[in-house]
Design a protein around this motif. Structure first.
Motif, PDB file in Angstrom:
ATOM      1  N   ARG A  43       1.096  -1.226  -0.104  1.00 17.47           N
ATOM      2  CA  ARG A  43       0.038  -0.053  -0.215  1.00 17.47           C
ATOM      3  C   ARG A  43       0.833   1.252  -0.101  1.00 17.47           C
ATOM      4  NH1 ARG A  43      -3.899  -3.181  -1.247  1.00 17.47           N
ATOM      5  NH2 ARG A  43      -5.312  -3.775   0.312  1.00 17.47           N
ATOM      6  N   ALA A  80      -1.280  -4.724  -2.692  1.00 17.84           N
ATOM      7  CA  ALA A  80      -1.512  -4.873  -1.324  1.00 17.84           C
ATOM      8  C   ALA A  80      -0.363  -5.522  -0.777  1.00 17.84           C
ATOM      9  CB  ALA A  80      -2.641  -5.915  -1.251  1.00 17.84           C
ATOM     10  N   TYR A  84      -3.397  -6.951   4.157  1.00 18.26           N
ATOM     11  CA  TYR A  84      -5.049  -6.789   3.682  1.00 18.26           C
ATOM     12  C   TYR A  84      -5.777  -6.032   4.799  1.00 18.26           C
ATOM     13  CZ  TYR A  84      -2.722 -10.356   0.660  1.00 18.26           C
ATOM     14  OH  TYR A  84      -1.946 -10.996  -0.217  1.00 18.26           O
ATOM     15  N   HIS A  86      -8.444  -3.164   5.478  1.00 15.19           N
ATOM     16  CA  HIS A  86      -9.415  -2.383   4.962  1.00 15.19           C
ATOM     17  C   HIS A  86      -9.280  -0.743   5.071  1.00 15.19           C
ATOM     18  CE1 HIS A  86     -10.844  -2.466   8.882  1.00 15.19           C
ATOM     19  NE2 HIS A  86     -11.632  -1.492   8.811  1.00 15.19           N
ATOM     20  N   LEU A  89      -6.653   0.207   2.394  1.00 16.92           N
ATOM     21  CA  LEU A  89      -7.029   0.066   1.375  1.00 16.92           C
ATOM     22  C   LEU A  89      -7.931   1.121   0.891  1.00 16.92           C
ATOM     23  CD1 LEU A  89      -7.800  -1.153  -1.690  1.00 16.92           C
ATOM     24  CD2 LEU A  89      -9.737  -2.311  -0.078  1.00 16.92           C
ATOM     25  N   SER A  90      -8.531   1.795   1.880  1.00 14.99           N
ATOM     26  CA  SER A  90      -9.294   3.018   1.845  1.00 14.99           C
ATOM     27  C   SER A  90      -8.522   4.308   1.680  1.00 14.99           C
ATOM     28  CB  SER A  90     -10.163   3.125   3.086  1.00 14.99           C
ATOM     29  OG  SER A  90     -11.242   2.286   3.009  1.00 14.99           O
ATOM     30  N   VAL A 101      -4.280   1.345  -7.723  1.00 16.10           N
ATOM     31  CA  VAL A 101      -4.005   0.319  -6.288  1.00 16.10           C
ATOM     32  C   VAL A 101      -4.359  -1.110  -7.241  1.00 16.10           C
ATOM     33  CG1 VAL A 101      -5.130  -0.577  -4.362  1.00 16.10           C
ATOM     34  CG2 VAL A 101      -5.173   1.960  -4.746  1.00 16.10           C
TER      35      VAL A 101
END
Length: 131
Positions: A43, A80, A84, A86, A89-90, A101
């Motif tokens: 990320r 990623a 992993y 969330h 990711l956001s 991404v």
């Protein structure tokens, strides 16, 4: 084990890879090669979550043709790679947009799979909620 993880995949790898990318930006590499695209794992290797902080360096780098933020959002993509989360990711989608991404994996370096009898604390693969 703590020292090993701190200097490698637990923290050190990510900070060093993000810093190396920031150094490439500040050295003017992306001005000389504006079409160059850099893919960072995990990320964004700490650079993407700290984009606003990194952009403050723009005022100290008048030799650059663009702001640091513009290089990050225009020349970087992230994967990623075993983180992993969330929340991460956001954040990556918020900073870079969904087109920058990608899915990624750390195989064979990722955390052991559940049920294999190994202790995987600190090796990634789950977010802070354990999911």
């Amino acid at each position: 084990m703590t020292g090993l993880l701190l200097s490698t995949g637990g923290w050190g790898w990510h900070s060093e890879a993000g810093l190396a990318t920031l150094r490439l930006i500040l050295a003017g590499t992306l001005d000389r090669h504006p079409d160059l695209q850099i893919i960072l794992g995990h990320r964004g290797e700490m650079l993407v979550p700290f984009t606003d902080r990194a952009d403050l360096l723009s005022t100290a780098a008048p030799h650059l043709q663009r702001r640091v933020l513009d290089y990050i959002t225009g020349n970087l993509a992230v994967t990623a790679g075993s983180l992993y989360s969330h929340r991460m990711l956001s954040a990556a989608v918020d900073v870079l947009g969904p087109d920058r991404v990608m899915f990624g994996a750390d195989s064979p370096y990722g955390a052991p799979t559940a049920g294999d009898g190994q202790d995987d604390r600190g090796l990634g693969g789950v977010d802070s909620r354990g999911t």
